[in-house]
Design a protein around this motif. Structure first.
Motif, PDB file in Angstrom:
ATOM      1  N   ARG A 199       2.956  29.442 104.497  1.00 50.42           N
ATOM      2  CA  ARG A 199       2.773  30.015 105.755  1.00 50.42           C
ATOM      3  C   ARG A 199       1.128  30.487 105.579  1.00 50.42           C
ATOM      4  NH1 ARG A 199       7.074  30.723 109.019  1.00 50.42           N
ATOM      5  NH2 ARG A 199       8.925  30.558 107.905  1.00 50.42           N
ATOM      6  N   SER A 200       0.923  31.026 104.604  1.00 44.46           N
ATOM      7  CA  SER A 200      -0.617  31.292 104.538  1.00 44.46           C
ATOM      8  C   SER A 200      -1.731  30.088 104.502  1.00 44.46           C
ATOM      9  CB  SER A 200      -0.980  32.328 103.064  1.00 44.46           C
ATOM     10  OG  SER A 200      -2.272  32.621 103.198  1.00 44.46           O
ATOM     11  N   LEU A 201      -1.366  29.116 103.725  1.00 40.98           N
ATOM     12  CA  LEU A 201      -2.104  27.793 103.841  1.00 40.98           C
ATOM     13  C   LEU A 201      -2.211  27.381 105.194  1.00 40.98           C
ATOM     14  CD1 LEU A 201      -3.807  26.074 102.101  1.00 40.98           C
ATOM     15  CD2 LEU A 201      -1.494  24.696 101.897  1.00 40.98           C
ATOM     16  N   ALA A 202      -0.895  27.452 105.961  1.00 44.47           N
ATOM     17  CA  ALA A 202      -0.999  26.858 107.234  1.00 44.47           C
ATOM     18  C   ALA A 202      -1.654  27.670 108.279  1.00 44.47           C
ATOM     19  CB  ALA A 202       0.624  26.922 107.933  1.00 44.47           C
ATOM     20  N   ASP A 203      -1.881  28.965 107.900  1.00 48.79           N
ATOM     21  CA  ASP A 203      -2.700  29.730 109.004  1.00 48.79           C
ATOM     22  C   ASP A 203      -3.890  29.316 108.602  1.00 48.79           C
ATOM     23  OD1 ASP A 203      -1.050  31.209 110.438  1.00 48.79           O
ATOM     24  OD2 ASP A 203      -0.998  33.018 108.947  1.00 48.79           O
ATOM     25  N   ASP A 204      -4.506  29.113 107.321  1.00 46.33           N
ATOM     26  CA  ASP A 204      -5.950  28.834 107.078  1.00 46.33           C
ATOM     27  C   ASP A 204      -6.247  27.600 107.562  1.00 46.33           C
ATOM     28  OD1 ASP A 204      -5.849  31.216 105.880  1.00 46.33           O
ATOM     29  OD2 ASP A 204      -5.874  30.371 103.397  1.00 46.33           O
ATOM     30  N   LEU A 205      -5.327  26.467 107.441  1.00 46.34           N
ATOM     31  CA  LEU A 205      -5.684  25.273 108.027  1.00 46.34           C
ATOM     32  C   LEU A 205      -5.172  24.791 109.140  1.00 46.34           C
ATOM     33  CD1 LEU A 205      -5.300  23.550 104.183  1.00 46.34           C
ATOM     34  CD2 LEU A 205      -7.271  24.323 105.425  1.00 46.34           C
ATOM     35  N   ARG A 206      -4.920  25.780 110.061  1.00 45.83           N
ATOM     36  CA  ARG A 206      -4.209  25.336 111.408  1.00 45.83           C
ATOM     37  C   ARG A 206      -5.298  24.578 112.239  1.00 45.83           C
ATOM     38  NH1 ARG A 206      -0.935  28.646 113.981  1.00 45.83           N
ATOM     39  NH2 ARG A 206      -1.502  30.428 112.611  1.00 45.83           N
ATOM     40  N   GLY A 207      -4.721  23.588 112.546  1.00 43.91           N
ATOM     41  CA  GLY A 207      -5.409  22.324 113.479  1.00 43.91           C
ATOM     42  C   GLY A 207      -6.221  21.222 112.565  1.00 43.91           C
ATOM     43  N   ARG A 208      -6.090  21.621 111.250  1.00 48.02           N
ATOM     44  CA  ARG A 208      -6.448  20.547 110.407  1.00 48.02           C
ATOM     45  C   ARG A 208      -5.541  19.876 109.568  1.00 48.02           C
ATOM     46  NH1 ARG A 208     -11.364  22.640 106.986  1.00 48.02           N
ATOM     47  NH2 ARG A 208      -9.771  24.142 106.343  1.00 48.02           N
ATOM     48  N   MET A 209      -4.457  20.414 109.391  1.00 42.20           N
ATOM     49  CA  MET A 209      -3.249  20.024 108.569  1.00 42.20           C
ATOM     50  C   MET A 209      -2.111  20.611 109.101  1.00 42.20           C
ATOM     51  SD  MET A 209      -2.864  20.362 104.249  1.00 42.20           S
ATOM     52  CE  MET A 209      -2.196  21.745 104.448  1.00 42.20           C
ATOM     53  N   ARG A 210      -0.803  19.818 108.771  1.00 42.37           N
ATOM     54  CA  ARG A 210       0.511  20.440 109.217  1.00 42.37           C
ATOM     55  C   ARG A 210       1.185  20.352 107.826  1.00 42.37           C
ATOM     56  NH1 ARG A 210       3.703  16.837 111.880  1.00 42.37           N
ATOM     57  NH2 ARG A 210       4.942  18.716 112.362  1.00 42.37           N
ATOM     58  N   ILE A 211       2.054  21.538 107.901  1.00 37.53           N
ATOM     59  CA  ILE A 211       2.953  21.666 106.700  1.00 37.53           C
ATOM     60  C   ILE A 211       4.324  21.720 107.297  1.00 37.53           C
ATOM     61  CG2 ILE A 211       3.867  23.403 104.898  1.00 37.53           C
ATOM     62  CD1 ILE A 211       0.724  24.300 104.905  1.00 37.53           C
TER      63      ILE A 211
END
Length: 110
Positions: free
Chosen positions: A46-58
Motif C-alpha cells: 500500500r505504501s509503495l502504491a502511494d509512492d508510485l501512484r500514476g506510474r505503476m499499479r499493484i
C-alpha cells in the motif's frame, strides 16, 4: 497517510485486462489469506502504491481462488511477486520483501 492506497484485485478472468494490457507497469502479488508473510506485505505494498501512484499499479491475485493464473506463472509459494512491463513479466521476487528492495526492483520500469 502511509498505507492508504487501495490494492487492485486480479482474477483468472480479469488478469489479461488488469495486468497484461495495462498501460502502466503492474506489480502482481500472488497471495493467500492463510499466508502470514502475505499479510505482512500488505502495508508495504500500500505504501509503495502511494509512492508510485500514476506510474505503476499493484494488484493481488488470491492463489486458492485463481488456480489458472497461479499455474500459468508457476507460482509455488506465497507471497510471489511478478513485475509486468508491456504485458511481460520482467522481475520475479519470492517471499516477503522490504519496501526498499521492491523500489530498487521496480524503479527501472516506472
Amino acid at each position: 497517510m502511509i498505507g492508504s492506497a487501495e490494492l487492485g484485485q486480479a482474477t483468472d478472468d480479469s488478469f489479461s485486462e488488469d495486468v497484461l494490457r495495462s498501460d502502466l507497469p503492474v506489480l502482481v502479488e500472488f497471495t493467500a489469506d492463510s499466508c502470514a508473510p502475505c499479510r505482512q506485505m500488505e502495508p508495504v505494498l500500500r505504501s509503495l502504491a502511494d509512492d508510485l501512484r500514476g506510474r505503476m499499479r499493484i494488484v493481488q491475485v488470491d492463489v486458492p481462488a485463481n488456480p489458472a493464473t497461479t499455474r500459468d506463472y508457476q507460482v509455488m509459494g506465497t507471497p510471489t511477486m511478478f513485475l509486468f512491463h508491456g504485458g511481460e513479466p520482467v522481475r520475479q521476487l519470492v517471499g516477503a520483501q522490504p519496501k526498499r528492495r521492491l523500489l530498487r526492483e521496480v524503479e527501472p520500469f516506472v
